[in-house]
Write an enzyme that holds these catalytic residues in place. Structure first.
Site, short mmCIF file in Angstrom:
data_model
loop_
_atom_site.label_atom_id
_atom_site.label_comp_id
_atom_site.label_asym_id
_atom_site.label_seq_id
_atom_site.Cartn_x
_atom_site.Cartn_y
_atom_site.Cartn_z
N ASP A 36 -1.87 2.54 3.05
CA ASP A 36 -1.86 3.70 2.16
C ASP A 36 -2.76 4.80 2.71
O ASP A 36 -3.98 4.66 2.73
CB ASP A 36 -2.36 3.29 0.77
CG ASP A 36 -1.34 2.46 0.01
OD1 ASP A 36 -0.19 2.91 -0.12
OD2 ASP A 36 -1.71 1.36 -0.45
N MET A 38 -4.26 8.41 2.14
CA MET A 38 -4.51 9.36 1.05
C MET A 38 -5.44 10.46 1.54
O MET A 38 -6.39 10.19 2.29
CB MET A 38 -5.18 8.64 -0.13
CG MET A 38 -4.36 7.46 -0.65
SD MET A 38 -5.14 6.76 -2.11
CE MET A 38 -4.07 5.34 -2.39
N MET A 69 0.42 9.47 1.36
CA MET A 69 0.15 10.25 0.15
C MET A 69 -0.71 11.42 0.59
O MET A 69 -1.93 11.47 0.37
CB MET A 69 -0.55 9.37 -0.90
CG MET A 69 0.41 8.38 -1.55
SD MET A 69 -0.41 6.96 -2.27
CE MET A 69 -0.62 5.93 -0.82
N MET A 138 7.61 4.12 -6.70
CA MET A 138 6.23 4.01 -7.22
C MET A 138 6.30 3.55 -8.68
O MET A 138 6.88 4.25 -9.52
CB MET A 138 5.51 5.35 -7.15
CG MET A 138 5.14 5.87 -5.77
SD MET A 138 4.00 4.87 -4.81
CE MET A 138 2.66 4.55 -5.91
N GLY A 143 -2.37 6.84 -5.85
CA GLY A 143 -3.77 7.21 -5.66
C GLY A 143 -4.74 6.06 -5.76
O GLY A 143 -5.79 6.09 -5.12
N GLY A 145 -5.32 1.57 -6.40
CA GLY A 145 -4.86 0.22 -6.65
C GLY A 145 -5.30 -0.24 -8.03
O GLY A 145 -6.07 0.44 -8.71
N ASP A 176 6.16 -0.37 -5.46
CA ASP A 176 4.75 -0.25 -5.11
C ASP A 176 3.94 0.12 -6.35
O ASP A 176 4.08 1.22 -6.89
CB ASP A 176 4.60 0.84 -4.03
CG ASP A 176 3.17 1.01 -3.54
OD1 ASP A 176 2.28 0.24 -3.96
OD2 ASP A 176 2.96 1.93 -2.72
N GLY A 177 3.09 -0.82 -6.79
CA GLY A 177 2.14 -0.50 -7.84
C GLY A 177 2.20 -1.45 -9.03
O GLY A 177 3.23 -1.56 -9.70
N GLY A 198 -1.32 -5.01 -3.81
CA GLY A 198 -2.69 -4.92 -3.33
C GLY A 198 -3.56 -5.93 -4.04
O GLY A 198 -3.89 -6.99 -3.50
N SER A 199 -3.90 -5.64 -5.29
CA SER A 199 -4.82 -6.54 -6.00
C SER A 199 -4.26 -7.95 -6.16
O SER A 199 -5.02 -8.92 -6.10
CB SER A 199 -5.21 -5.94 -7.35
OG SER A 199 -4.31 -4.99 -7.81
C1 DX5 Z 1 -1.19 3.26 -4.90
C2 DX5 Z 1 -0.76 2.64 -3.61
C3 DX5 Z 1 -0.43 1.20 -3.71
C4 DX5 Z 1 -1.56 0.34 -4.18
C5 DX5 Z 1 -1.00 -0.84 -4.89
O1 DX5 Z 1 -1.25 4.64 -4.76
O2 DX5 Z 1 0.38 3.30 -3.10
O3 DX5 Z 1 0.09 0.73 -2.48
O4 DX5 Z 1 -2.37 -0.12 -3.13
O5 DX5 Z 1 -2.05 -1.59 -5.42
P1 DX5 Z 1 -1.81 -2.59 -6.63
O6 DX5 Z 1 -0.84 -3.65 -6.14
O7 DX5 Z 1 -3.17 -3.13 -6.89
O8 DX5 Z 1 -1.23 -1.81 -7.76
ZN ZN Z 2 1.44 2.42 -1.32
#
Ligand code: DX5
Ligand code: ZN
Length: 222
Positions: A36, A38, A69, A138, A143, A145, A176-177, A198-199
């Site tokens: 990611d 940003m 992003m 999304m 922005g 996680g 994603d998300g 992510g988490s």
């Molecule tokens: C958010 C990112 C995601 C984020 C997902 O802007 O694009 O890739 O890391 O994290 P989780 O799985 O914790 O929502």
């Molecule tokens: Zn992402």
């Protein structure tokens, strides 16, 4: 179980040990590495750019699924190719000429992807569907996680599933998300072929990664 691709987002990894973290999720069964980027302008957070990605590249042979992003994008496309990105995904809102940007990404040797925010209608992809290899839905606002999955995005995933089937090309449909092992069966049912997490992947420390990834695939108890 399902054949869904799992793309752990290193946004939730230990930034002081990113190389080790990538080797650990590779060994734990990740199919891709979600990166990611940003810029503090397109989204209210800052991460890293091409020099860091280039340093991470030797730590795995798995594809780098790079989610930009940032705005503008075009001047940096060759830098991301040089850094070793395999898929480069951009938001249509990041610049005035999304078609040109997608062409430039393909010309630079990467697979172009388009990322659709929760508030962006799915129809925005219609004129460019022949130019993308990935559609990233999304399911949180970009922005950060650790946010909660937005249920209304399931209908958008279903709409993209129909569009992709109709167009006949092998386009990855990624979500994603906010995806965890409870949400995963629902997004798979709606038609995704790839899950970013992510988490849900990085919770519990290195020894938990393989189980966390297996749980997203629906392989409970492994
Ligand atoms: C958010 C990112 C995601 C984020 C997902 O802007 O694009 O890739 O890391 O994290 P989780 O799985 O914790 O929502
Ligand atoms: Zn992402």
């Amino acid at each position: 179980m399902s054949n869904v691709l799992i793309s752990p987002s290193i946004l939730s990894a230990d930034f002081a040990s990113l190389g080790e973290e990538i080797r650990a999720i590779d060994a734990a069964g990740a199919d891709m590495i979600h990166v990611d980027v940003m810029d503090g302008h397109f989204v209210p957070n800052l991460t890293f750019g091409p020099p860091v990605i280039k340093k991470l590249r030797p730590h795995t042979d798995k594809p780098f699924d790079v989610h930009l992003m940032m705005s503008p994008v075009d001047a940096f496309i060759d830098d991301f190719a040089d850094a070793g990105a395999d898929i480069l995904t951009v938001h249509p809102e990041a610049g005035p000429h999304i078609h040109r940007t997608l062409q430039a990404i393909r010309k630079a040797g990467m697979k172009p992807g388009v990322a659709i925010n929760p508030g962006t209608p799915h129809e925005i992809v219609d004129p460019i569907i022949d130019d993308v290899d990935m559609i990233l839905v999304m399911s949180v606002n970009p922005g950060f996680g650790g946010q909660s999955f937005i249920d209304s995005q399931l209908r958008k995933i279903e709409a993209f599933r129909r569009k992709i089937d109709a167009c006949g090309r092998d386009i990855i449909l990624e979500v994603d998300g906010g995806v965890n092992s409870e949400v995963a069966p629902r997004v798979i049912e709606a038609g995704v072929t790839a899950i970013v997490a992510g988490s849900a992947v990085f919770k519990g420390g290195v020894d938990a990664y393989a189980g966390n990834i297996a749980a997203l695939r629906g392989e409970a108890g492994k």
